[in-house]
Every structure is written in C-alpha cells, then in structure tokens.
Motif scaffolding. Structure first.
Motif, PDB file in Angstrom:
ATOM      1  N   LEU A  16      54.428  34.288  41.146  1.00  0.00           N
ATOM      2  CA  LEU A  16      53.405  35.052  40.233  1.00  0.00           C
ATOM      3  C   LEU A  16      53.121  36.538  40.936  1.00  0.00           C
ATOM      4  N   LEU A  17      53.159  36.660  42.169  1.00  0.00           N
ATOM      5  CA  LEU A  17      52.840  38.087  42.931  1.00  0.00           C
ATOM      6  C   LEU A  17      53.952  38.876  42.638  1.00  0.00           C
ATOM      7  N   ALA A  18      55.396  38.442  42.388  1.00  0.00           N
ATOM      8  CA  ALA A  18      56.252  39.505  42.128  1.00  0.00           C
ATOM      9  C   ALA A  18      56.599  39.659  40.508  1.00  0.00           C
ATOM     10  N   GLY A  19      55.633  38.876  39.649  1.00  0.00           N
ATOM     11  CA  GLY A  19      55.788  39.281  38.319  1.00  0.00           C
ATOM     12  C   GLY A  19      56.504  38.299  37.602  1.00  0.00           C
ATOM     13  N   GLY A  20      57.413  37.387  38.055  1.00  0.00           N
ATOM     14  CA  GLY A  20      58.111  36.554  37.314  1.00  0.00           C
ATOM     15  C   GLY A  20      57.414  35.391  36.534  1.00  0.00           C
ATOM     16  N   ALA A  21      56.049  35.223  36.965  1.00  0.00           N
ATOM     17  CA  ALA A  21      55.153  34.591  36.216  1.00  0.00           C
ATOM     18  C   ALA A  21      53.905  35.169  35.903  1.00  0.00           C
ATOM     19  N   ASP A  22      53.324  34.753  34.624  1.00  0.00           N
ATOM     20  CA  ASP A  22      51.977  35.136  34.403  1.00  0.00           C
ATOM     21  C   ASP A  22      50.942  34.457  35.107  1.00  0.00           C
ATOM     22  N   ALA A  23      51.229  33.255  35.420  1.00  0.00           N
ATOM     23  CA  ALA A  23      50.091  32.481  36.002  1.00  0.00           C
ATOM     24  C   ALA A  23      50.717  31.291  36.841  1.00  0.00           C
ATOM     25  N   VAL A  24      50.120  30.798  37.675  1.00  0.00           N
ATOM     26  CA  VAL A  24      50.249  29.439  38.142  1.00  0.00           C
ATOM     27  C   VAL A  24      49.242  28.381  37.900  1.00  0.00           C
ATOM     28  N   ARG A  36      42.502  32.440  49.886  1.00  0.00           N
ATOM     29  CA  ARG A  36      41.584  32.753  51.070  1.00  0.00           C
ATOM     30  C   ARG A  36      42.660  33.458  52.241  1.00  0.00           C
ATOM     31  N   THR A  37      43.997  33.209  51.802  1.00  0.00           N
ATOM     32  CA  THR A  37      44.978  33.786  52.747  1.00  0.00           C
ATOM     33  C   THR A  37      45.959  34.560  52.444  1.00  0.00           C
ATOM     34  N   ALA A  38      47.228  34.483  51.909  1.00  0.00           N
ATOM     35  CA  ALA A  38      48.155  35.255  51.529  1.00  0.00           C
ATOM     36  C   ALA A  38      47.909  35.879  50.281  1.00  0.00           C
ATOM     37  N   GLY A  39      47.079  35.295  49.359  1.00  0.00           N
ATOM     38  CA  GLY A  39      46.690  35.857  47.985  1.00  0.00           C
ATOM     39  C   GLY A  39      45.854  36.887  47.859  1.00  0.00           C
ATOM     40  N   LYS A  40      44.962  36.924  49.371  1.00  0.00           N
ATOM     41  CA  LYS A  40      43.584  37.425  49.036  1.00  0.00           C
ATOM     42  C   LYS A  40      43.793  38.903  48.544  1.00  0.00           C
ATOM     43  N   ASP A  41      42.838  39.185  47.638  1.00  0.00           N
ATOM     44  CA  ASP A  41      42.760  40.473  47.031  1.00  0.00           C
ATOM     45  C   ASP A  41      43.926  40.882  46.177  1.00  0.00           C
ATOM     46  N   LYS A  42      44.894  39.675  45.808  1.00  0.00           N
ATOM     47  CA  LYS A  42      45.803  39.980  44.948  1.00  0.00           C
ATOM     48  C   LYS A  42      45.893  39.140  43.584  1.00  0.00           C
ATOM     49  N   THR A  71      43.907  28.745  27.114  1.00  0.00           N
ATOM     50  CA  THR A  71      44.428  28.931  25.317  1.00  0.00           C
ATOM     51  C   THR A  71      44.936  30.296  25.622  1.00  0.00           C
ATOM     52  N   ASN A  72      44.747  31.134  26.391  1.00  0.00           N
ATOM     53  CA  ASN A  72      45.373  32.686  26.660  1.00  0.00           C
ATOM     54  C   ASN A  72      46.780  32.633  27.140  1.00  0.00           C
ATOM     55  N   LEU A  73      47.571  31.113  27.871  1.00  0.00           N
ATOM     56  CA  LEU A  73      48.603  31.229  28.267  1.00  0.00           C
ATOM     57  C   LEU A  73      49.931  31.069  27.033  1.00  0.00           C
ATOM     58  N   GLU A  74      49.614  31.117  25.957  1.00  0.00           N
ATOM     59  CA  GLU A  74      50.586  30.824  25.040  1.00  0.00           C
ATOM     60  C   GLU A  74      51.525  32.000  24.776  1.00  0.00           C
ATOM     61  N   GLY A  75      52.651  31.611  25.034  1.00  0.00           N
ATOM     62  CA  GLY A  75      53.957  32.671  25.027  1.00  0.00           C
ATOM     63  C   GLY A  75      53.941  33.368  26.338  1.00  0.00           C
ATOM     64  N   LYS A  76      53.312  32.819  27.272  1.00  0.00           N
ATOM     65  CA  LYS A  76      53.552  33.344  28.646  1.00  0.00           C
ATOM     66  C   LYS A  76      54.281  32.654  29.574  1.00  0.00           C
ATOM     67  N   ILE A  77      54.538  32.822  30.569  1.00  0.00           N
ATOM     68  CA  ILE A  77      55.225  32.332  31.679  1.00  0.00           C
ATOM     69  C   ILE A  77      54.494  31.694  32.766  1.00  0.00           C
ATOM     70  N   ARG A  84      47.243  37.263  38.626  1.00  0.00           N
ATOM     71  CA  ARG A  84      47.006  38.522  39.106  1.00  0.00           C
ATOM     72  C   ARG A  84      45.733  39.017  39.205  1.00  0.00           C
ATOM     73  N   LEU A  85      45.115  39.740  40.050  1.00  0.00           N
ATOM     74  CA  LEU A  85      44.090  40.415  40.016  1.00  0.00           C
ATOM     75  C   LEU A  85      43.889  41.235  38.866  1.00  0.00           C
ATOM     76  N   GLU A  86      44.965  42.043  38.606  1.00  0.00           N
ATOM     77  CA  GLU A  86      44.627  42.968  37.447  1.00  0.00           C
ATOM     78  C   GLU A  86      44.761  42.315  36.031  1.00  0.00           C
ATOM     79  N   ASP A  87      45.266  41.012  35.815  1.00  0.00           N
ATOM     80  CA  ASP A  87      45.281  40.520  34.538  1.00  0.00           C
ATOM     81  C   ASP A  87      43.989  40.423  34.054  1.00  0.00           C
ATOM     82  N   THR A  88      43.915  41.149  32.709  1.00  0.00           N
ATOM     83  CA  THR A  88      42.481  41.129  32.145  1.00  0.00           C
ATOM     84  C   THR A  88      42.755  40.312  30.500  1.00  0.00           C
ATOM     85  N   THR A  89      43.915  39.745  30.576  1.00  0.00           N
ATOM     86  CA  THR A  89      43.804  39.002  29.042  1.00  0.00           C
ATOM     87  C   THR A  89      43.918  37.530  29.122  1.00  0.00           C
TER      88      THR A  89
END
Length: 246
Positions: free
Chosen positions: A167-175, A187-193, A126-132, A116-121
C-alpha cells in the motif's frame, strides 16, 4: 502371576506419565501485531495471543511449545493432528467450524479499509471497484475483499508487513484487514501515512482452534472464564489494546 500383574501396572503407569508429560504444540501467526509478533529486542514471539495462551496453559497445568507459522498453515495443521492448538486471531466462521473446533470467543473485531493519507477518492468499499486491494492470504479479509470490493485485483500476501508495504509503495490502492491490526499499524509504521475510510465491516469473533473432538476445548473454556472472572484477562487486554474489553 503376581509379578506379571505388577509389571503390567508399572508399564501402564509409565505410559500415563509419558502422556501427561506430553508438550502441546501451539501454533501462532508469525506476524500479526498486536496479537503475535517477534520482539526485535529479545527475538522471542510475544503479543496478546501469546500472553493469553500462556495464562490459559498455566491455569490448565499444561506444558507447550510455541510454533510460529504462516496463518494459512494453521488449520491444515490442526486437521492433520500435527498441531494441538492454534491461537492466531482466527475468526470463528461456519466453514472453519466444519473442520476444526473452537473455544469460546476471546476477542471481538471487524474489518477496516486502509488507504494512503492523500487518497481523496475512496470513502468506503463501494469506491474500490476497479482498484487494487491488498490483504492477507487465507483470511476473512480475503473472502470479504473478493466478494464486496469488486476490485480489479486482490493481491494476497502471507504476512501483514508485505500487504502494508504494498500500500505504501503504491502497488495497492487499499488494504482490507482486521481492525486491531490496522489500528496498530496506523499508530506505528503507518503513522501520518495512512488513514481508515468507511465503517467497521463484518463484526467477528476470534476463537482458539483445536482438532475436531479435542478434550482441550472444555479445559480452555474453563481457564478462559477463570481469567475473565479474576480480572487477568482485562489486564492483558488493557496492556495490548489500551481500552476496556468489548
């Protein structure tokens, strides 16, 4: 005796005609834009893979029926002989080549991490350890996520829309998924998100799948080469990806 011979010849000719007229069953993914997806305007499946196969079939003089299905059912379908061809952004990888045959590569890709766009971590895998992590069932991305991400959970979905929505709903930290599909979503549904983090992982080539020993492999390779030489392949590539073929 002569009459029997003529009758036998006639039957053989009928059988040969029936075999020649047999329509190929060509499997494609139900939702893998821009490679294959259902056009909301027409209700028909289209995309790079769909149009590329149409051109290949034309060159071979082959008739076919397009069979959209979940990606993870395509290779078993090829193995059982229920499907003649599978074109669905399939990575040519060793374990697959043991059970099906592939054409020459027709697209070079890799895997990207989308957050998600607001993710700064999250900066890379290597930063996906412990995430969904969310990805698609039965794909190279699943193998990579389970092996490299060290995630708390790898959620598997049957189609692209579901994993992106998770991902957009917050049920996952990354795709983690194929670069052209991730880019298309941005470019489409995820633009600016959403945004991509990290490098391109696991450079990989897509191939068209066939049952083991299929005579269609050589014919397809010849048709694919002809399309590349004529410039038609480039035109399709530019239409669907907006860049020169890599």
């Amino acid at each position: 005796m002569k009459r029997i011979a003529l009758l036998t010849l006639f039957i053989l000719m009928l059988c040969a005609t029936a075999a020649a007229a047999k329509k190929l069953v060509v499997a494609t993914d139900t939702n893998f834009p821009p490679f294959e997806f259902k056009d909301p305007q027409t209700g028909k499946h289209t995309g790079f893979d769909v149009e590329l196969w149409s051109a290949i079939a034309r060159e071979m003089g082959a008739e076919y029926t397009l069979q959209p299905m979940d990606f993870n059912g395509i290779i078993p379908g090829l193995q059982s002989g229920q499907i003649d061809v599978g074109i669905a952004g399939m990575t040519i990888k060793p374990e697959r080549t043991q059970v099906v045959d592939f054409s020459d590569p027709y697209y070079n890709a890799g895997l990207l991490i989308l957050v998600r766009l607001e993710d700064t971590t999250t900066m890379d895998v290597t930063n996906l350890e412990g995430k969904i992590v969310a990805t698609k069932l039965g794909t190279t991305s699943e193998d990579f996520a389970k092996r490299e991400a060290k995630a708390r959970e790898v959620k598997l979905f049957p189609n692209n829309d579901a994993m992106f929505m998770e991902l957009l709903a917050g049920g996952a930290d990354a795709v983690i998924f194929d670069s052209p599909v991730v880019s298309d979503f941005m470019r489409t549904a995820g633009k600016d998100k959403v945004k991509v983090v990290g490098p391109l992982y696991m450079g990989q080539a897509y191939g068209i799948g066939f049952p083991k020993g299929s005579e269609l492999v050589l014919k397809t390779n010849a048709a694919l080469k002809k399309l590349k030489d004529s410039g038609e392949y480039r035109e399709l590539y530019m239409k669907w990806f907006g860049t020169e073929p890599k």
